[in-house]
Design a protein around this motif. Structure first.
Motif, PDB file in Angstrom:
ATOM      1  N   ILE A 154       0.837  -1.196   0.000  1.00 51.23           N
ATOM      2  CA  ILE A 154       0.000   0.000   0.000  1.00 51.23           C
ATOM      3  C   ILE A 154       0.876   1.252   0.000  1.00 51.23           C
ATOM      4  CG2 ILE A 154      -1.632   1.345   1.395  1.00 51.23           C
ATOM      5  CD1 ILE A 154      -2.918  -1.366   2.133  1.00 51.23           C
ATOM      6  N   TYR A 155       1.943   1.240   0.794  1.00 56.44           N
ATOM      7  CA  TYR A 155       2.867   2.370   0.860  1.00 56.44           C
ATOM      8  C   TYR A 155       3.481   2.649  -0.512  1.00 56.44           C
ATOM      9  CZ  TYR A 155       6.909   5.175   2.168  1.00 56.44           C
ATOM     10  OH  TYR A 155       7.847   6.168   2.247  1.00 56.44           O
ATOM     11  N   ASP A 156       3.953   1.616  -1.184  1.00 55.89           N
ATOM     12  CA  ASP A 156       4.565   1.789  -2.504  1.00 55.89           C
ATOM     13  C   ASP A 156       3.566   2.359  -3.513  1.00 55.89           C
ATOM     14  OD1 ASP A 156       6.926   0.775  -1.514  1.00 55.89           O
ATOM     15  OD2 ASP A 156       6.625  -1.241  -2.354  1.00 55.89           O
ATOM     16  N   THR A 157       2.358   1.830  -3.490  1.00 54.19           N
ATOM     17  CA  THR A 157       1.328   2.274  -4.426  1.00 54.19           C
ATOM     18  C   THR A 157       0.943   3.726  -4.181  1.00 54.19           C
ATOM     19  OG1 THR A 157       0.462   0.016  -4.487  1.00 54.19           O
ATOM     20  CG2 THR A 157      -0.962   1.737  -5.356  1.00 54.19           C
ATOM     21  N   THR A 158       0.733   4.088  -2.919  1.00 51.93           N
ATOM     22  CA  THR A 158       0.352   5.470  -2.615  1.00 51.93           C
ATOM     23  C   THR A 158       1.513   6.435  -2.856  1.00 51.93           C
ATOM     24  OG1 THR A 158       0.799   5.107  -0.251  1.00 51.93           O
ATOM     25  CG2 THR A 158      -1.492   4.899  -0.985  1.00 51.93           C
ATOM     26  N   SER A 159       2.738   5.997  -2.600  1.00 52.81           N
ATOM     27  CA  SER A 159       3.905   6.857  -2.848  1.00 52.81           C
ATOM     28  C   SER A 159       3.994   7.245  -4.310  1.00 52.81           C
ATOM     29  CB  SER A 159       5.200   6.137  -2.463  1.00 52.81           C
ATOM     30  OG  SER A 159       5.311   5.990  -1.104  1.00 52.81           O
ATOM     31  N   ILE A 160       3.840   6.279  -5.181  1.00 58.11           N
ATOM     32  CA  ILE A 160       3.924   6.540  -6.617  1.00 58.11           C
ATOM     33  C   ILE A 160       2.813   7.481  -7.058  1.00 58.11           C
ATOM     34  CG2 ILE A 160       3.663   5.450  -8.890  1.00 58.11           C
ATOM     35  CD1 ILE A 160       5.092   2.976  -7.615  1.00 58.11           C
ATOM     36  N   THR A 161       1.602   7.211  -6.606  1.00 56.12           N
ATOM     37  CA  THR A 161       0.459   8.035  -7.006  1.00 56.12           C
ATOM     38  C   THR A 161       0.586   9.458  -6.491  1.00 56.12           C
ATOM     39  OG1 THR A 161      -0.932   6.071  -6.989  1.00 56.12           O
ATOM     40  CG2 THR A 161      -2.060   8.185  -6.990  1.00 56.12           C
TER      41      THR A 161
END
Length: 114
Positions: free
Chosen positions: A85-92
């Motif tokens: 979730i952290y990786d996905t939200t960071s990119i977005t």
């Protein structure tokens, strides 16, 4: 026993739902943790595409997942789902910040960093 998360076929909302279940929290408890309502948690968990969510909601989820990743008392499975979730939200969030920059020189400097 918590079921394993299949990251490849999961929508963002499904990842958040499984993360919440891994933390053994109800929607209301999860909402209180990141200071949103139960109805908003339900909205997040039904979201197919992360781009449908506001910056505020993404940041709240991003912050919670970052805290869970560094918490040594948390189970490894919870840390793994928090990391996804952290990786996905960071990119977005990074894409949204980049797209809102008006200064072309600053955009070029950011591109050169890659």
């Amino acid at each position: 026993m918590v079921e394993k998360i299949n990251f490849k076929n999961s929508s963002f909302g499904n990842l958040v739902s499984k993360f919440r279940h891994a933390l053994d929290l109800t929607q209301e408890e999860f909402g209180k943790l990141i200071m949103i309502t139960r109805v908003t948690v339900l909205k997040i968990e039904k979201t197919e595409d992360i781009r449908e969510l506001s910056d505020d909601l993404l940041f709240r989820i991003h912050y919670l997942s970052s805290r869970m990743m560094i918490n040594e008392k948390i189970d490894e499975f919870v840390r793994l789902s928090a990391e996804k979730i952290y990786d996905t939200t960071s990119i977005t969030l990074a894409e949204r910040i980049y797209n809102n920059i008006d200064n072309t020189d600053l955009k070029q400097a950011i591109k050169n960093l890659k």
